[in-house]
Design a protein around this motif. Structure first.
Motif, PDB file in Angstrom:
ATOM      1  N   LEU A  29       0.824  -1.206   0.000  1.00  0.00           N
ATOM      2  CA  LEU A  29       0.000   0.000   0.000  1.00  0.00           C
ATOM      3  C   LEU A  29       0.859   1.257   0.000  1.00  0.00           C
ATOM      4  O   LEU A  29       0.608   2.190  -0.769  1.00  0.00           O
ATOM      5  CB  LEU A  29      -0.933   0.001   1.211  1.00  0.00           C
ATOM      6  CG  LEU A  29      -1.837   1.224   1.336  1.00  0.00           C
ATOM      7  CD1 LEU A  29      -2.838   1.268   0.189  1.00  0.00           C
ATOM      8  CD2 LEU A  29      -2.535   1.218   2.673  1.00  0.00           C
ATOM      9  N   VAL A  30       1.868   1.288   0.839  1.00  0.00           N
ATOM     10  CA  VAL A  30       2.764   2.455   0.892  1.00  0.00           C
ATOM     11  C   VAL A  30       3.505   2.608  -0.435  1.00  0.00           C
ATOM     12  O   VAL A  30       3.691   3.723  -0.925  1.00  0.00           O
ATOM     13  CB  VAL A  30       3.744   2.335   2.081  1.00  0.00           C
ATOM     14  CG1 VAL A  30       4.777   3.437   2.046  1.00  0.00           C
ATOM     15  CG2 VAL A  30       2.980   2.376   3.392  1.00  0.00           C
ATOM     16  N   THR A  31       3.896   1.499  -1.045  1.00  0.00           N
ATOM     17  CA  THR A  31       4.577   1.553  -2.342  1.00  0.00           C
ATOM     18  C   THR A  31       3.662   2.129  -3.409  1.00  0.00           C
ATOM     19  O   THR A  31       4.099   2.916  -4.250  1.00  0.00           O
ATOM     20  CB  THR A  31       5.052   0.143  -2.756  1.00  0.00           C
ATOM     21  OG1 THR A  31       5.903  -0.366  -1.737  1.00  0.00           O
ATOM     22  CG2 THR A  31       5.808   0.186  -4.060  1.00  0.00           C
ATOM     23  N   LEU A  32       2.397   1.778  -3.383  1.00  0.00           N
ATOM     24  CA  LEU A  32       1.443   2.311  -4.356  1.00  0.00           C
ATOM     25  C   LEU A  32       1.169   3.797  -4.131  1.00  0.00           C
ATOM     26  O   LEU A  32       0.824   4.515  -5.072  1.00  0.00           O
ATOM     27  CB  LEU A  32       0.139   1.521  -4.296  1.00  0.00           C
ATOM     28  CG  LEU A  32       0.227   0.076  -4.773  1.00  0.00           C
ATOM     29  CD1 LEU A  32      -1.093  -0.633  -4.532  1.00  0.00           C
ATOM     30  CD2 LEU A  32       0.620   0.016  -6.240  1.00  0.00           C
ATOM     31  N   LEU A  33       1.326   4.259  -2.904  1.00  0.00           N
ATOM     32  CA  LEU A  33       1.100   5.673  -2.609  1.00  0.00           C
ATOM     33  C   LEU A  33       2.270   6.568  -3.024  1.00  0.00           C
ATOM     34  O   LEU A  33       2.124   7.785  -3.099  1.00  0.00           O
ATOM     35  CB  LEU A  33       0.814   5.856  -1.122  1.00  0.00           C
ATOM     36  CG  LEU A  33      -0.513   5.305  -0.630  1.00  0.00           C
ATOM     37  CD1 LEU A  33      -0.620   5.481   0.881  1.00  0.00           C
ATOM     38  CD2 LEU A  33      -1.665   5.982  -1.328  1.00  0.00           C
ATOM     39  N   TYR A  34       3.417   5.967  -3.285  1.00  0.00           N
ATOM     40  CA  TYR A  34       4.615   6.741  -3.649  1.00  0.00           C
ATOM     41  C   TYR A  34       4.361   7.743  -4.781  1.00  0.00           C
ATOM     42  O   TYR A  34       4.649   8.926  -4.628  1.00  0.00           O
ATOM     43  CB  TYR A  34       5.758   5.783  -4.004  1.00  0.00           C
ATOM     44  CG  TYR A  34       7.032   6.471  -4.423  1.00  0.00           C
ATOM     45  CD1 TYR A  34       7.938   6.907  -3.471  1.00  0.00           C
ATOM     46  CD2 TYR A  34       7.335   6.694  -5.761  1.00  0.00           C
ATOM     47  CE1 TYR A  34       9.111   7.534  -3.834  1.00  0.00           C
ATOM     48  CE2 TYR A  34       8.504   7.326  -6.137  1.00  0.00           C
ATOM     49  CZ  TYR A  34       9.384   7.736  -5.172  1.00  0.00           C
ATOM     50  OH  TYR A  34      10.531   8.374  -5.536  1.00  0.00           O
ATOM     51  N   PRO A  35       3.794   7.300  -5.935  1.00  0.00           N
ATOM     52  CA  PRO A  35       3.574   8.278  -7.006  1.00  0.00           C
ATOM     53  C   PRO A  35       2.539   9.340  -6.646  1.00  0.00           C
ATOM     54  O   PRO A  35       2.603  10.459  -7.160  1.00  0.00           O
ATOM     55  CB  PRO A  35       3.089   7.448  -8.195  1.00  0.00           C
ATOM     56  CG  PRO A  35       3.133   6.039  -7.797  1.00  0.00           C
ATOM     57  CD  PRO A  35       3.453   5.958  -6.346  1.00  0.00           C
TER      58      PRO A  35
END
Length: 102
Positions: free
Chosen positions: A70-76
């Protein structure tokens, strides 16, 4: 500071195709001053470090992998708008064409 979620939203780049928009963004990013680069790098680290912490916690808690994803997907969604907004001021305004120009 106005946030842009796509390079197509930046007024100076709206008329350009994708490859030219990306080239203009890369050129503008090279023009960022030291504190702006530092701010962007710190922001990136604030997003990336929790991912690694959650991956380490995966040894004891398997649900941590879902939080890491989830945090990785929020990066952009967090970093890119700020990056585009900071670079937008370094993109040259297009020169308006008159009828006499050919």
């Amino acid at each position: 500071m106005k946030l842009y979620f796509s390079t197509k939203q930046i007024p100076q780049l709206q008329h350009l195709p994708l490859t030219e928009r990306l080239a203009a963004m890369q050129t503008a990013q090279k023009k960022l001053i030291g504190p702006e680069k530092l701010f962007l790098n710190v922001l990136k680290m604030l997003v990336v470090i929790p991912v690694f912490i959650l991956i380490i916690q995966m040894a004891t808690n398997w649900m941590a992998i879902f939080w890491a994803l989830l945090v990785t997907l929020l990066y952009p969604l967090i970093v890119k708008p700020v990056q585009y907004a900071m670079c937008a001021k370094y993109i040259a305004q297009p020169i308006p064409r008159t009828e006499g120009d050919k």
